[in-house]
Write a protein that holds these residues in place. Structure first.
Motif, PDB file in Angstrom:
ATOM      1  N   ARG A  19       0.827  -1.216   0.000  1.00  0.00           N
ATOM      2  CA  ARG A  19       0.000   0.000   0.000  1.00  0.00           C
ATOM      3  C   ARG A  19       0.854   1.256   0.000  1.00  0.00           C
ATOM      4  O   ARG A  19       0.549   2.231  -0.684  1.00  0.00           O
ATOM      5  N   VAL A  20       1.924   1.233   0.781  1.00  0.00           N
ATOM      6  CA  VAL A  20       2.810   2.399   0.846  1.00  0.00           C
ATOM      7  C   VAL A  20       3.352   2.730  -0.541  1.00  0.00           C
ATOM      8  O   VAL A  20       3.366   3.898  -0.955  1.00  0.00           O
ATOM      9  N   HIS A  21       3.786   1.707  -1.255  1.00  0.00           N
ATOM     10  CA  HIS A  21       4.368   1.958  -2.575  1.00  0.00           C
ATOM     11  C   HIS A  21       3.297   2.266  -3.622  1.00  0.00           C
ATOM     12  O   HIS A  21       3.564   3.018  -4.567  1.00  0.00           O
ATOM     13  N   SER A  22       2.127   1.719  -3.460  1.00  0.00           N
ATOM     14  CA  SER A  22       1.026   2.063  -4.363  1.00  0.00           C
ATOM     15  C   SER A  22       0.646   3.536  -4.191  1.00  0.00           C
ATOM     16  O   SER A  22       0.436   4.257  -5.178  1.00  0.00           O
ATOM     17  N   THR A  23       0.593   3.992  -2.946  1.00  0.00           N
ATOM     18  CA  THR A  23       0.290   5.401  -2.673  1.00  0.00           C
ATOM     19  C   THR A  23       1.398   6.304  -3.204  1.00  0.00           C
ATOM     20  O   THR A  23       1.124   7.384  -3.753  1.00  0.00           O
ATOM     21  N   LEU A  24       2.631   5.856  -3.053  1.00  0.00           N
ATOM     22  CA  LEU A  24       3.760   6.640  -3.556  1.00  0.00           C
ATOM     23  C   LEU A  24       3.695   6.790  -5.071  1.00  0.00           C
ATOM     24  O   LEU A  24       3.994   7.867  -5.610  1.00  0.00           O
ATOM     25  N   LEU A  25       3.302   5.735  -5.756  1.00  0.00           N
ATOM     26  CA  LEU A  25       3.131   5.813  -7.206  1.00  0.00           C
ATOM     27  C   LEU A  25       2.090   6.846  -7.576  1.00  0.00           C
ATOM     28  O   LEU A  25       2.261   7.621  -8.531  1.00  0.00           O
ATOM     29  N   ASP A  26       0.994   6.880  -6.823  1.00  0.00           N
ATOM     30  CA  ASP A  26      -0.086   7.830  -7.110  1.00  0.00           C
ATOM     31  C   ASP A  26       0.347   9.264  -6.858  1.00  0.00           C
ATOM     32  O   ASP A  26       0.050  10.171  -7.649  1.00  0.00           O
ATOM     33  N   ASN A  27       1.046   9.476  -5.764  1.00  0.00           N
ATOM     34  CA  ASN A  27       1.373  10.842  -5.349  1.00  0.00           C
ATOM     35  C   ASN A  27       2.715  11.355  -5.874  1.00  0.00           C
ATOM     36  O   ASN A  27       2.868  12.550  -6.124  1.00  0.00           O
ATOM     37  N   GLY A  28       3.683  10.456  -6.011  1.00  0.00           N
ATOM     38  CA  GLY A  28       5.014  10.891  -6.416  1.00  0.00           C
ATOM     39  C   GLY A  28       5.412  10.500  -7.814  1.00  0.00           C
ATOM     40  O   GLY A  28       6.321  11.093  -8.395  1.00  0.00           O
ATOM     41  N   GLY A  29       4.768   9.467  -8.341  1.00  0.00           N
ATOM     42  CA  GLY A  29       5.079   9.040  -9.703  1.00  0.00           C
ATOM     43  C   GLY A  29       6.150   7.968  -9.770  1.00  0.00           C
ATOM     44  O   GLY A  29       6.667   7.492  -8.752  1.00  0.00           O
ATOM     45  N   TYR A  30       6.497   7.608 -10.981  1.00  0.00           N
ATOM     46  CA  TYR A  30       7.412   6.500 -11.262  1.00  0.00           C
ATOM     47  C   TYR A  30       8.790   6.683 -10.640  1.00  0.00           C
ATOM     48  O   TYR A  30       9.299   5.788  -9.958  1.00  0.00           O
ATOM     49  N   GLU A  31       9.407   7.834 -10.840  1.00  0.00           N
ATOM     50  CA  GLU A  31      10.769   8.039 -10.354  1.00  0.00           C
ATOM     51  C   GLU A  31      10.836   8.048  -8.824  1.00  0.00           C
ATOM     52  O   GLU A  31      11.806   7.557  -8.231  1.00  0.00           O
ATOM     53  N   ALA A  32       9.805   8.580  -8.184  1.00  0.00           N
ATOM     54  CA  ALA A  32       9.767   8.574  -6.723  1.00  0.00           C
ATOM     55  C   ALA A  32       9.676   7.142  -6.194  1.00  0.00           C
ATOM     56  O   ALA A  32      10.280   6.809  -5.166  1.00  0.00           O
ATOM     57  N   GLU A  33       8.940   6.300  -6.890  1.00  0.00           N
ATOM     58  CA  GLU A  33       8.831   4.895  -6.506  1.00  0.00           C
ATOM     59  C   GLU A  33      10.194   4.215  -6.597  1.00  0.00           C
ATOM     60  O   GLU A  33      10.601   3.489  -5.675  1.00  0.00           O
ATOM     61  N   ILE A  34      10.932   4.451  -7.673  1.00  0.00           N
ATOM     62  CA  ILE A  34      12.262   3.861  -7.824  1.00  0.00           C
ATOM     63  C   ILE A  34      13.206   4.369  -6.723  1.00  0.00           C
ATOM     64  O   ILE A  34      13.917   3.590  -6.080  1.00  0.00           O
ATOM     65  N   ASP A  35      13.194   5.674  -6.493  1.00  0.00           N
ATOM     66  CA  ASP A  35      14.085   6.257  -5.479  1.00  0.00           C
ATOM     67  C   ASP A  35      13.803   5.714  -4.082  1.00  0.00           C
ATOM     68  O   ASP A  35      14.722   5.616  -3.252  1.00  0.00           O
ATOM     69  N   SER A  36      12.549   5.364  -3.817  1.00  0.00           N
ATOM     70  CA  SER A  36      12.188   4.915  -2.469  1.00  0.00           C
ATOM     71  C   SER A  36      12.928   3.640  -2.077  1.00  0.00           C
ATOM     72  O   SER A  36      13.200   3.419  -0.890  1.00  0.00           O
ATOM     73  N   TYR A  37      13.257   2.808  -3.028  1.00  0.00           N
ATOM     74  CA  TYR A  37      14.027   1.592  -2.742  1.00  0.00           C
ATOM     75  C   TYR A  37      15.518   1.905  -2.614  1.00  0.00           C
ATOM     76  O   TYR A  37      16.179   1.491  -1.660  1.00  0.00           O
ATOM     77  N   LEU A  38      16.033   2.635  -3.589  1.00  0.00           N
ATOM     78  CA  LEU A  38      17.475   2.876  -3.654  1.00  0.00           C
ATOM     79  C   LEU A  38      17.971   3.838  -2.591  1.00  0.00           C
ATOM     80  O   LEU A  38      19.162   3.807  -2.226  1.00  0.00           O
ATOM     81  N   ASP A  39      17.092   4.701  -2.075  1.00  0.00           N
ATOM     82  CA  ASP A  39      17.479   5.639  -1.029  1.00  0.00           C
ATOM     83  C   ASP A  39      17.086   5.156   0.363  1.00  0.00           C
ATOM     84  O   ASP A  39      17.261   5.888   1.345  1.00  0.00           O
ATOM     85  N   SER A  40      16.558   3.949   0.448  1.00  0.00           N
ATOM     86  CA  SER A  40      16.094   3.425   1.739  1.00  0.00           C
ATOM     87  C   SER A  40      17.272   3.023   2.622  1.00  0.00           C
ATOM     88  O   SER A  40      18.363   2.693   2.145  1.00  0.00           O
ATOM     89  N   ASP A  41      17.040   3.052   3.924  1.00  0.00           N
ATOM     90  CA  ASP A  41      18.053   2.581   4.873  1.00  0.00           C
ATOM     91  C   ASP A  41      18.367   1.113   4.633  1.00  0.00           C
ATOM     92  O   ASP A  41      19.514   0.680   4.805  1.00  0.00           O
ATOM     93  N   GLU A  42      17.357   0.340   4.261  1.00  0.00           N
ATOM     94  CA  GLU A  42      17.560  -1.085   4.025  1.00  0.00           C
ATOM     95  C   GLU A  42      18.532  -1.323   2.882  1.00  0.00           C
ATOM     96  O   GLU A  42      19.431  -2.169   2.985  1.00  0.00           O
ATOM     97  N   TYR A  43      18.365  -0.591   1.783  1.00  0.00           N
ATOM     98  CA  TYR A  43      19.285  -0.747   0.649  1.00  0.00           C
ATOM     99  C   TYR A  43      20.702  -0.370   1.058  1.00  0.00           C
ATOM    100  O   TYR A  43      21.655  -1.103   0.775  1.00  0.00           O
ATOM    101  N   GLN A  44      20.830   0.762   1.730  1.00  0.00           N
ATOM    102  CA  GLN A  44      22.157   1.225   2.124  1.00  0.00           C
ATOM    103  C   GLN A  44      22.839   0.246   3.075  1.00  0.00           C
ATOM    104  O   GLN A  44      24.039  -0.039   2.951  1.00  0.00           O
ATOM    105  N   ALA A  45      22.072  -0.308   4.041  1.00  0.00           N
ATOM    106  CA  ALA A  45      22.653  -1.227   5.009  1.00  0.00           C
ATOM    107  C   ALA A  45      23.020  -2.562   4.372  1.00  0.00           C
ATOM    108  O   ALA A  45      23.965  -3.227   4.814  1.00  0.00           O
TER     109      ALA A  45
END
Length: 293
Positions: free
Chosen positions: A114-140
């Motif tokens: 749901r979080v990522h579905s909402t992000l797609l609606d509000n932020g669009g495609y690039e925001a969805e991609i950035d949400s994974y790559l800029d996450s603490d989980e990815y960095q760790a």
């Protein structure tokens, strides 16, 4: 070393290959190997034609102007990734593939979807991609210089056993492709299993002589195509649910399932389990799970 039966479940490649890291001063052939590994992971093992490669981003990576993470970002935001996994697929298929490609695991639960579905609606495609790559989980997990890899089949903090089984439904062997290699086509593989937080039978992706799971596909409707072979619990004992896959037609040229669905469900009382087990194997079926009702 590959652990236990998982060597037959499509993850041997990840067990037998150390994580790939980019370090300064690597030779041209080593850089090329890293680029191929990134394409393989981010594009779900789908074939990439020479004309489809991100030549500008590749050059920047080779010159040290882009880290692995930023090169991954360039591929993920390219027309190639968008056209294959965003423009032509339902949003929840796109999201579950993003989790696999960028974080190496499946979604934990409905809330993550749901979080990522909402992000797609509000932020669009690039925001969805950035949400994974800029996450603490990815960095760790991968930092700037490690190529993402499948890791959802391993136990780790915060990952449930349900997610563990979902990984094997998403990864159907080292030769499968997220573009064309799934029997589900463009439809979400997890969908209701994430919504209901239910596990999926773990079956081998390899064909073998009797199917052994290569054709396994979850029913769209729970217990669709079921067959009841007992009248219920009571004097015959407790009822068990048997899910079967890999039906074949021995001796025929075409060994694809003789049933319209690739899996079938039976309800059997305890005192008939042994006979039913023998019958299923005699007709070319492979039992993927047996659970009490």
């Amino acid at each position: 070393m590959t652990f236990g039966p998982a060597s037959r479940l499509g993850v041997a490649l990840f067990e037998e290959t150390d994580p790939i890291e980019s370090i300064p001063g690597q030779r041209a052939d080593e850089q090329e190997a890293i680029i191929r590994a990134i394409y393989r992971q981010i594009l779900g093992n789908a074939y990439v034609m020479e004309s489809e490669r991100a030549s500008v981003a590749e050059s920047q990576f080779k010159r040290g102007e882009l880290s692995v993470r930023e090169f991954v970002r360039a591929i993920a935001k390219s027309d190639l990734y968008s056209s294959r996994f965003f423009e032509t697929t339902p949003r929840y298929r796109f999201i579950e593939l993003n989790f696999k490609h960028f974080l190496g695991r499946t979604p934990k639960d409905l809330e993550e979807m749901r979080v990522h579905s909402t992000l797609l609606d509000n932020g669009g495609y690039e925001a969805e991609i950035d949400s994974y790559l800029d996450s603490d989980e990815y960095q760790a997990t991968f930092g700037e210089d490690f190529v993402p890899y499948l890791r959802g089949y391993k136990t780790s903090a915060g990952i449930s056993m349900v997610s563990f089984t979902h990984t094997f439904a998403m990864q159907r062997g080292a030769s499968s492709s997220d573009l064309k290699g799934s029997i589900s086509g463009i439809n979400p593989v997890l969908n209701r299993n994430v919504i209901n937080n239910t596990p999926i039978p773990v079956v081998s992706p390899s064909a073998g002589s009797a199917g052994n799971g290569w054709s396994f596909q979850e029913s769209n409707v729970r217990d669709a195509g079921l067959t009841r072979l007992g009248s219920g619990a009571g004097e015959n004992g407790k009822m068990f649910r048997i899910e079967v896959t890999g039906y074949a037609s021995p001796g025929k040229v075409n060994r694809i399932s003789k049933f319209r669905r690739s899996n079938k469900v039976y309800y059997v009382p305890f005192n008939r389990l042994s006979d039913e087990y023998k019958r299923i194997h005699a007709t070319g079926g492979v039992i993927s799970s047996i659970t009490p009702c």
